[in-house]
Scaffold this active site. Structure first.
Site, PDB file in Angstrom:
ATOM      1  N   ASP A 447       0.861  -1.168   0.000  1.00 43.27           N
ATOM      2  CA  ASP A 447       0.000   0.000   0.000  1.00 43.27           C
ATOM      3  C   ASP A 447       0.908   1.231   0.000  1.00 43.27           C
ATOM      4  O   ASP A 447       2.096   1.133   0.307  1.00 43.27           O
ATOM      5  CB  ASP A 447      -0.881  -0.032   1.257  1.00 43.27           C
ATOM      6  CG  ASP A 447      -1.783   1.176   1.347  1.00 43.27           C
ATOM      7  OD1 ASP A 447      -2.351   1.557   0.318  1.00 43.27           O
ATOM      8  OD2 ASP A 447      -1.897   1.747   2.451  1.00 43.27           O
ATOM      9  N   ASP A 647      -1.136  -1.248   6.325  1.00 44.74           N
ATOM     10  CA  ASP A 647      -1.268  -0.855   7.724  1.00 44.74           C
ATOM     11  C   ASP A 647      -2.675  -0.444   8.117  1.00 44.74           C
ATOM     12  O   ASP A 647      -2.934  -0.152   9.283  1.00 44.74           O
ATOM     13  CB  ASP A 647      -0.312   0.311   8.027  1.00 44.74           C
ATOM     14  CG  ASP A 647      -0.796   1.625   7.421  1.00 44.74           C
ATOM     15  OD1 ASP A 647      -1.454   1.581   6.359  1.00 44.74           O
ATOM     16  OD2 ASP A 647      -0.515   2.677   8.014  1.00 44.74           O
ATOM     17  N   ASP A 651      -6.777  -2.531   4.350  1.00 43.49           N
ATOM     18  CA  ASP A 651      -5.793  -3.488   3.822  1.00 43.49           C
ATOM     19  C   ASP A 651      -6.010  -4.901   4.353  1.00 43.49           C
ATOM     20  O   ASP A 651      -5.442  -5.857   3.814  1.00 43.49           O
ATOM     21  CB  ASP A 651      -4.370  -3.049   4.188  1.00 43.49           C
ATOM     22  CG  ASP A 651      -3.988  -1.730   3.531  1.00 43.49           C
ATOM     23  OD1 ASP A 651      -4.387  -1.518   2.372  1.00 43.49           O
ATOM     24  OD2 ASP A 651      -3.316  -0.914   4.182  1.00 43.49           O
TER      25      ASP A 651
END
Length: 759
Positions: A447, A647, A651
């Site tokens: 990400d 995080d 996700d």
């Protein structure tokens, strides 16, 4: 008068040296006794307990074996150990290690004269002595060997007998049969030599092997002691984590502050942290201010300023200030407690590669017993005289050298040491399967926000359209965004506060995932989000803003459109700086042969700018959480082994879908629970460390398994005497015992090398 619970001295109850526990007051003769009492129950994470409140014990090699009291594993015979390591435990407090060590020293002291007496006929200075092979010498060997076998080796016989009763044949089955056969044969040969054929008698005496039985017991004890010490050292990482927490806390009470043991701190308690103290538990500052060093989490030595409302973490070190905190998470619920439990659970987990060793071990002992019987039969049939003596010695050698302890230890020892090594570097492994899968990863999906970047965006541009005042424009947008939990929204709100703008309440607030937010403020309709979101809300005329937005996005900034009362009102630009360590981490990951893919919900231009700066291989932008899951699934269908790092809550689904999920420890609890690997420090370099750790651990396991298989493949035929017809070589049971112990020590030593692995 009272009794000091530490030293047992009589103490006057008028003394000020006292402490409370479980509603009872204890008195002490000196301050060091009081401190020892207070620190005795240190345990950041309480031991796992059964429903009845007892600690759970498990086998280090068969983790499915659990019971609520100490004992031996019914499958492999090893002593069970507590599932949770507690601070302060050391070799001196390990009851099994202490017992085995005592048996070893006593057994060795008794075995040495037995060995000398048995070998006297080979020593030139003694061979002419009449007593060297006398009945008195044999009786002395018998007298000294009996306590070695029946006391020093008693635990082996107990475990061996249980393995037969439970039909779980194991290494102790072989040891029991081998030592028992040598001892019983020798005792009968000494007491009743007439039962044996004349070909086995020399001067009315039959050869005895007391020294073999005694030496084998001692050698097995040496292996057990070394193994127990190694197992204790594998818990050093957990102990180091546990010792980050202080033994006591200063509880704030109406009558004044007083120290209480850490395990008596409850949620809601107010605790005072003075200069130089460690923060006892997780909580929030309610009074005072200070700077706290959080290197145990972040790896950064620079202290972080803490004031009222800021969160503090148990185990971090307070600086020169003093503050009062309110406990919010204690014991196993604290971050430190969760880390300890995660490491402990991972060390108990089983890697898929261990299935190979388990399958072999399941048939190994019966096969060895069969080989031993065949060896006995062949030597009795075609062996030289004395046939019975040769048959027994070689059959015993097969039993002893084939003990599968090295095979059983190969995987668990490496896993335990490897997981502990990772914890020292801030790489937390959820289970051994994740560690094994990580070794095979070919593609890493990351990400952007919070993983590649700081995750703390800042408002950098406020660009109102013609006819809108900049401060009013920002005030309305920030008032709306204060109801959103998105990091970009927090940046806008913070930017408004820095300009001392007063925010208003929002009515009819509505949020669209991966789109934007809308609400009513003082009778005005305000929208903030992507251009597509605003168009779906019937806002027109955005073309005039898109050129400015494009320029901002090309500079790596995230542009958000704002509409007020249905009209385009301007653009807010937010920048999330790339972490200083990200570039180095990307280089390391490329050097490890990984393909790097960035998935982000941000716009394509901003994402492309970041990807170009970092040298990423693939970038997918404007992708929703469901799209991340689908993309990871697509990569796996294509045959790639995928690790996903993120995080945020959004996700978590993708982390679960990946072969290995990697959570940044600075993120959400949901992400950490969905991942197989957690990076405590939130540093992308930790992924490279985790991959190096997985490769080193799996390489170590394969080395151990190869050595264990090779050892048995070569040792068993040699012990059976296959080289005797060619070279006249026979393997003494003593040498077989030494080789068996050496194989276990070699596996343990090889596993312990992981403690010094460079990550």
């Amino acid at each position: 008068m009272a009794i000091d619970p530490i030293c047992g001295m009589t103490v006057d109850e008028a003394t000020e040296l006292r402490a409370e526990r479980d509603g009872r007051t204890y008195y002490f003769c000196a301050e060091h006794c009081r401190k020892k009492f207070l620190s005795a129950p240190v345990a950041t994470a309480k031991p796992e307990e059964s429903p009845q409140g007892r600690a759970i014990y498990t086998c280090p090699m068969h983790r499915e074996v659990e019971q609520d009291h100490p004992g031996d594993c019914p499958k492999c015979g090893m002593a069970l150990e507590p599932k949770t390591v507690t601070a302060g435990t050391d070799d001196a407090e390990n009851a099994e290690l202490r017992d085995m060590t005592m048996r070893l020293w006593v057994g060795a002291a008794l075995t040495l004269p037995v060995f000398i007496l048995a070998m006297a006929h080979l020593i030139p200075a003694l061979v002419q002595q009449a007593w060297a092979d006398s009945h008195a010498t044999r009786w002395m060997q018998f007298a000294l060997t009996t306590p070695v076998v029946c006391w020093a080796g008693w635990s082996f016989f107990r475990r061996g007998w249980r393995s037969v009763v439970t039909r779980h044949l194991n290494m102790f089955t072989l040891i029991t049969m081998g030592v028992g056969a040598a001892f019983v044969f020798s005792a009968v040969a000494m007491l009743l030599p007439g039962l044996f054929p004349h070909t086995m008698q020399h001067g009315g005496k039959v050869a005895v092997y007391f020294e073999a039985a005694a030496v084998i017991v001692v050698l097995v004890l040496v292996g057990q002691v070394l193994e127990l010490r190694a197992r204790d050292r594998t818990g050093s990482a957990i102990k180091a984590l546990l010792n980050l927490a202080p033994p006591t806390a200063r509880q704030v009470a109406p009558g004044g502050d007083h120290e209480i043991p850490l395990d008596q701190v409850n949620v809601g308690d107010w605790l005072r942290v003075v200069p130089g103290d460690k923060v006892p538990v997780d909580g929030v500052v309610v009074e005072g201010y200070s700077s706290v060093e959080e290197s145990m989490l972040t790896g950064e030595p620079l202290p972080v300023e803490k004031t009222i409302g800021d969160k503090v973490t148990g185990g971090s070190v307070n600086g020169s200030g003093s503050f009062v905190m309110r406990a919010e998470r204690v014991g196993s619920d604290s971050l430190l407690g969760q880390i300890v439990n995660m490491v402990a659970e991972a060390q108990r987990s089983r890697a898929p590669i261990q299935g190979l060793a388990d399958k072999v071990a399941g048939i190994f002992v019966p096969v060895v017993l069969a080989v031993s019987l065949i060896t006995f039969a062949v030597w009795m049939w075609v062996g030289p005289e004395p046939k019975l003596s040769h048959a027994i010695v070689n059959a015993v050698a097969v039993l002893i050298i084939a003990c599968p302890c090295a095979l059983g230890l190969a995987t668990p020892m490496s896993i335990m040491v490897g997981v502990g090594r990772g914890a020292q570097e801030g790489v937390l492994v959820k289970n051994a399967e994740a560690l094994e899968r990580l070794e095979r990863v070919t593609t890493l999906v990351v990400d952007k926000t919070g993983t590649l970047t700081e995750g703390r965006p800042k408002l950098v541009d406020v660009l109102p359209a013609n006819g809108f005042d900049a401060k009013e424009f920002l005030r309305l947008a920030a008032s709306l965004e204060q109801n959103s939990e998105h990091p970009l929204a927090a940046a806008i709100v913070q930017g408004a506060k820095e300009q001392s703008l007063t925010l208003e309440a929002v009515r009819d607030f509505r949020s669209v995932t991966a789109g934007g937010v809308v609400g009513s403020i003082a009778g005005r309709t305000v929208m903030v989000g992507k251009s597509d979101f605003l168009r779906n809300e019937k806002v027109t005329g955005l073309e005039s803003l898109e050129a400015s937005a494009t320029k901002l996005q090309e500079d790596g900034r995230t542009a958000m459109y704002v509409a007020i009362d249905g009209k385009p009102a301007g653009i807010l630009a937010v920048a999330d700086p790339i972490k200083s360590t990200t570039s180095e981490a990307i280089r390391d990951l490329h050097a490890l042969g990984l393909k790097l893919v960035m998935l982000t919900g941000d716009n394509r231009r901003t994402a492309a700018t970041v990807a170009k700066q970092l040298g990423l291989d693939v970038v997918e932008a404007e992708i929703e959480p469901a799209g991340k899951v689908a993309y990871v699934r697509k990569l796996r269908v294509e045959g790639q082994s995928v690790a996903m790092a993120g995080d945020g809550i959004n996700d978590a689904p993708a982390l679960s879908e990946a072969d290995v999920g990697i959570a940044m420890g600075t993120g959400t609890d949901v992400a950490m629970q969905s991942a197989g690997i957690t990076l405590v420090r939130g540093d992308l370099r930790g992924i490279a460390k985790a991959i190096r750790l997985s490769r080193a651990t799996l390489r170590n396991i394969r080395q151990n398994l190869f050595f264990a298989f090779l050892y048995n493949a070569l040792g068993i035929p040699l012990a059976a005497g296959v080289l005797y017809p060619i070279f006249g070589w026979l393997l003494s049971p003593i040498i077989a015992g030494a080789a068996m112990s050496l194989s276990s020590v070699s596996v343990i030593s090889n596993a312990l090398r992981l403690r010094n692995a460079k990550l």
